[in-house]
Design an enzyme around this catalytic site. Sequence first.
Site, mmCIF file in Angstrom:
data_model
loop_
_atom_site.group_PDB
_atom_site.id
_atom_site.type_symbol
_atom_site.label_atom_id
_atom_site.label_comp_id
_atom_site.label_asym_id
_atom_site.label_seq_id
_atom_site.Cartn_x
_atom_site.Cartn_y
_atom_site.Cartn_z
ATOM 1 N N ARG A 143 0.684 -1.239 0.059
ATOM 2 C CA ARG A 143 0.034 0.130 0.160
ATOM 3 C C ARG A 143 0.782 1.125 -0.007
ATOM 4 N NH1 ARG A 143 -3.870 -2.787 -1.757
ATOM 5 N NH2 ARG A 143 -5.193 -4.142 -0.253
ATOM 6 N N ASP A 160 -0.863 -13.142 -0.980
ATOM 7 C CA ASP A 160 -1.914 -12.285 -1.269
ATOM 8 C C ASP A 160 -2.102 -11.282 -0.210
ATOM 9 O OD1 ASP A 160 -3.437 -10.544 -2.898
ATOM 10 O OD2 ASP A 160 -5.012 -12.067 -3.294
HETATM 11 C C1 NCD Z 1 -6.127 -6.855 -4.075
HETATM 12 C C2 NCD Z 1 -5.942 -5.743 -3.242
HETATM 13 O O1 NCD Z 1 -6.460 -5.621 -2.296
HETATM 14 O O2 NCD Z 1 -4.899 -5.229 -3.531
HETATM 15 N N1 NCD Z 1 -7.214 -7.634 -3.681
HETATM 16 C C3 NCD Z 1 -7.625 -8.974 -3.518
HETATM 17 O O3 NCD Z 1 -8.738 -9.456 -3.037
HETATM 18 N N2 NCD Z 1 -6.597 -9.747 -3.852
HETATM 19 C C4 NCD Z 1 -6.373 -6.509 -5.276
HETATM 20 C C5 NCD Z 1 -7.073 -7.588 -6.312
HETATM 21 O O4 NCD Z 1 -6.381 -8.503 -6.447
HETATM 22 O O5 NCD Z 1 -8.153 -7.253 -6.609
#
Ligand code: NCD
Length: 386
Positions: A22, A263
Amino acid sequence: QVITAPGAWLLPGLVDLHAHLREPGQEYKEDIRSGLAAAAAGGFTDICAMPNTLPVNDSRMVTEAMLARAHEVGGTRLHPIGAITVGQRGESLTEMGDLREAGAVAVSDDGRCVTNSAVMRRALEYASVFDLPVIQHAEDHALTEGAQMHEGSVSTRLGLRGWPRVAEDIIVSRDLLLAEYTGARYHVAHASTEGTVRLLREAKSRGLRVTAEVTPHHLLLTHEAVGLYDTACKVNPPLREQRDIEALRQGLADGTIDAVATDHAPHATIDKGCEWSEAKPGMIGLELCLPLLLGLVAEGALPLARLVTSLTQAPAGIARLPDKRIREGARADLVLIDPEERWTIDASCLRSKSHNTPFLGRTVKGRVKMTMVAGNVVFESTPRSS
Ligand code: NCD
């Protein structure tokens, strides 16, 4: 220095191919300092940062700024991933040579999806000039039609538009053909469907240079977890069904899926504590990944050796990081784990700025006690005896 830790496991430092830190742009959710602290607490010595920052990391300038900040903070190493395209329309490719030179380890369409096949073909060709893997998000927006959860019985019950498996399978099959055609290095991010596993298995059996990752949540949760619009379970790609879980576990166990990636997608309360349709997708993962997956090992669903490889050697190879194996003379990138400690996941024990995870309240077994990066202790859970 002698570290005494009876009964503990010493593993190579973990590597995450997929984290959202972020910074720049949304530091209220996470910043490089808190993200790297969460990574160290989760046993990660290296994490790759996705480019969907604000601004998007599509330039040397953003890559260098992220690296400079990470250097200032110290601890777990950060490896930026550059965007594939520039601009809102996303038809021009980034200067991948510049990104590579500045320190990017891959390029990805995270944040700016590449659904145009011609752009994807050019991206694969260009990235291979610099030996950069192309990390594809595998979402066909034409087929998802704005859906925010898996297409199935739960989406029907909740009256929500469904995101079909085929939206992922079509992009993966297209890209496997393009990867074969171009000879480029292609990596599937957060595989979520049984179809993806089947396609990867077939591609690998024919010797294609393709790799893939799966997240802990796609290995552990089905769409049933969404219950009555639980926004903690809103994630891209969506949580699927038991048969997908079985295929993903099998794929990870037999090496069809190379790596586990978190992720890690931090979102503030304001982004999640709202209506389902307004809530942001994603869940945090850095601090929970290892303990959650040790649960799978304990159940006999995943061999420990595969889990370790998928979190160390395999992702390191994909990002072309130095060998993670523990051996004499190697730098001490290590994680020490107490495999017996039981603990309950609670917001107060998290280093991440955000606490958006459906796993709060779950009791897990196995805890990171210490993380070392190049011989320096970057995380320690309790004072050690020496
Ligand atoms: C990701 C994010 O919040 O940056 N979110 C997610 O659900 N994996 C972006 C994305 O891949 O949509």
